[in-house]
Design a protein around this motif. Structure first.
Motif, PDB file in Angstrom:
ATOM      1  N   PRO A  12       0.728  -1.272   0.064  1.00  0.00           N
ATOM      2  CA  PRO A  12      -0.128   0.160   0.069  1.00  0.00           C
ATOM      3  C   PRO A  12       0.917   1.383   0.217  1.00  0.00           C
ATOM      4  O   PRO A  12       2.187   1.196   0.226  1.00  0.00           O
ATOM      5  N   CYS A  13       0.247   2.429  -0.344  1.00  0.00           N
ATOM      6  CA  CYS A  13       1.146   3.440  -0.738  1.00  0.00           C
ATOM      7  C   CYS A  13       1.489   4.523   0.486  1.00  0.00           C
ATOM      8  O   CYS A  13       2.345   5.440   0.427  1.00  0.00           O
ATOM      9  N   SER A  14       1.183   4.116   1.825  1.00  0.00           N
ATOM     10  CA  SER A  14       1.504   5.262   3.042  1.00  0.00           C
ATOM     11  C   SER A  14       1.027   6.540   2.908  1.00  0.00           C
ATOM     12  O   SER A  14       1.575   7.448   3.619  1.00  0.00           O
ATOM     13  N   GLY A  69      -3.400   5.395  -3.144  1.00  0.00           N
ATOM     14  CA  GLY A  69      -4.478   6.200  -2.808  1.00  0.00           C
ATOM     15  C   GLY A  69      -4.977   7.135  -3.901  1.00  0.00           C
ATOM     16  O   GLY A  69      -6.162   7.245  -4.122  1.00  0.00           O
ATOM     17  N   CYS A  70      -4.013   7.608  -4.597  1.00  0.00           N
ATOM     18  CA  CYS A  70      -4.311   8.695  -5.829  1.00  0.00           C
ATOM     19  C   CYS A  70      -3.547   8.364  -7.088  1.00  0.00           C
ATOM     20  O   CYS A  70      -2.759   7.551  -7.120  1.00  0.00           O
ATOM     21  N   GLN A  71      -3.837   9.134  -8.206  1.00  0.00           N
ATOM     22  CA  GLN A  71      -3.420   8.953  -9.204  1.00  0.00           C
ATOM     23  C   GLN A  71      -1.747   9.372  -9.225  1.00  0.00           C
ATOM     24  O   GLN A  71      -0.899   8.971 -10.236  1.00  0.00           O
ATOM     25  N   MET A  73       0.424   7.431  -7.784  1.00  0.00           N
ATOM     26  CA  MET A  73       0.769   5.993  -8.028  1.00  0.00           C
ATOM     27  C   MET A  73       2.020   5.745  -7.323  1.00  0.00           C
ATOM     28  O   MET A  73       2.969   4.993  -7.723  1.00  0.00           O
ATOM     29  N   CYS A  74       2.296   6.353  -6.058  1.00  0.00           N
ATOM     30  CA  CYS A  74       3.734   6.115  -5.595  1.00  0.00           C
ATOM     31  C   CYS A  74       4.244   4.659  -5.158  1.00  0.00           C
ATOM     32  O   CYS A  74       5.346   4.505  -5.514  1.00  0.00           O
ATOM     33  N   ALA A  75       3.088   3.972  -4.803  1.00  0.00           N
ATOM     34  CA  ALA A  75       3.482   2.514  -4.282  1.00  0.00           C
ATOM     35  C   ALA A  75       3.858   1.878  -5.520  1.00  0.00           C
ATOM     36  O   ALA A  75       5.049   0.994  -5.727  1.00  0.00           O
TER      37      ALA A  75
ATOM     38  N   ILE B  44       4.186  15.428   3.860  1.00  0.00           N
ATOM     39  CA  ILE B  44       3.899  14.996   2.704  1.00  0.00           C
ATOM     40  C   ILE B  44       4.233  13.672   2.706  1.00  0.00           C
ATOM     41  O   ILE B  44       4.822  12.815   3.795  1.00  0.00           O
ATOM     42  N   CYS B  45       3.749  12.789   1.856  1.00  0.00           N
ATOM     43  CA  CYS B  45       3.536  11.245   1.861  1.00  0.00           C
ATOM     44  C   CYS B  45       5.044  10.858   1.561  1.00  0.00           C
ATOM     45  O   CYS B  45       5.883  11.373   0.644  1.00  0.00           O
ATOM     46  N   LEU B  46       5.797  10.041   2.452  1.00  0.00           N
ATOM     47  CA  LEU B  46       7.205   9.697   2.204  1.00  0.00           C
ATOM     48  C   LEU B  46       7.523   9.342   0.835  1.00  0.00           C
ATOM     49  O   LEU B  46       8.524   9.801   0.109  1.00  0.00           O
TER      50      LEU B  46
END
Ligand code: SF4
Ligand code: SF4
Lengths: 143, 174
Positions: A12-14, A69-71, A73-75, B44-46
């Protein structure tokens, strides 16, 4: 562990700024602790950001599902940057668009609708876990 | 009189999903952001340091930043330093728990009572660090404001995740 020793890694993306990030996290727990505990393993994205060796090994040797969570797409991006085999990408926003009645609210603590959205998302991913594991046999991962 | 830049204190939490201390880092950060110091902090998200654009990656260079980590692997502190900028301060949940003689937190998904106590203790320490950095920033801004009349410079930072959306201006001399 499943018979062939492979698990599906769930990342998951945190996300910490919106309820959608919390839904991603909650859905990952639902999948790994409640719905498919024998076939999945949770990956902490924070470890992968700097390329932690054990986390890298997990995402490179197992099929990976990312939940963002959103676009942004960090994960998905972080796992791919670590040579992870992302076989399925989910964006919470997309799931919400199909379930507009489940509007998540709250970041530290989700409302009931947010918790239900996480359950729905986890349930959808669970249906393709066998397919993802089968993909390993076809050489989709580095294992 | 030049306008003083509004430079909030940044908080970057590891949010580690695998252990309860990671969950504590997340909830303590949210408590400071939402309840204890809402006007003075942004986050901010890491993973946006990896996935974000140049403005997002510059977060810790624009904001004096506190890294909050669950354990001594210090993923947030190390990643912030490597990918954004050196944190001004760092906090580790497991160390706070040990220092204060608290019980080990359990329950990464739903914290037990020890986890909730760890959230309170960590948030209190974090708020004190925010106050110290904000005070140091006030002194620094007074000096910067005189220089900004010479050559003002503005940078915007917006967290895609919504909490850091307040534009931040930093004045400096090239
Ligand atoms: S995908 Fe969106 S919610 Fe998740 S960490 Fe990235 S910016 Fe935050
Ligand atoms: S600092 Fe510790 S708790 Fe946080 S992501 Fe890294 S390993 Fe997990």
């Amino acid at each position: 562990m499943s018979a062939d020793g492979q698990k599906v890694a769930v990342a998951p993306c945190s996300g910490i700024g919106k309820p959608f990030g919390t839904v991603a996290r909650e859905a990952a727990y639902e999948l790994c602790e409640t719905v498919c505990p024998a076939d999945t393993v949770l990956v902490a994205l924070g470890k992968l950001v700097l390329g932690d060796a054990a986390a890298r090994e997990t995402v490179s040797r197992n099929p990976v599902v990312t939940i963002d969570g959103c676009q942004r797409m960090c994960a998905a991006k972080t796992v791919k940057r670590n040579r992870g085999a992302v076989l399925h990408e989910v964006m919470v926003l997309d799931v919400f668009r199909r379930h507009r009645d489940l509007k998540p609210e709250g970041i530290a603590e989700l409302n009931k609708a947010g918790e239900e959205l996480a359950r729905v998302l986890a349930g959808e991913v669970a249906t393709i876990v066998p397919e993802l594991k089968a993909a390993v046999a076809k050489g989709a991962c580095h294992a | 009189m030049p306008e003083l830049p509004d430079r909030k204190v940044g908080i970057v939490a590891c949010c580690g999903e695998e252990i309860a201390e990671g969950t504590v880092s997340r909830l303590a950060t949210l408590k400071v952001l939402h309840d204890l110091r809402p006007d003075d902090t942004v986050t901010i998200c890491l993973p946006l340091f990896v996935a974000g654009d140049a403005g997002e990656c510059a977060f810790a260079r624009v904001h004096p930043t506190i890294a909050v980590d669950g354990c001594d692997l210090r993923c947030a502190a190390r990643a912030t330093e490597a990918l954004s900028g050196k944190p001004a301060a760092s906090l580790v949940v497991s160390a706070v728990v040990a220092e204060q003689g608290l019980a080990k937190p359990e329950g990464r998904r739903r914290l037990d009572d020890a986890g909730k106590a760890a959230v309170e203790a960590t948030a209190t320490r974090l708020a004190a660090l925010v106050d110290a950095l904000a005070a140091a920033g006030d002194a620094g801004r007074a000096a910067e404001s005189a220089m900004s009349a010479v050559q003002p410079q503005a940078r915007n930072v917006a967290c895609a995740c919504g909490r850091g959306g307040t534009p931040a201006k930093a004045s400096g001399v090239a």
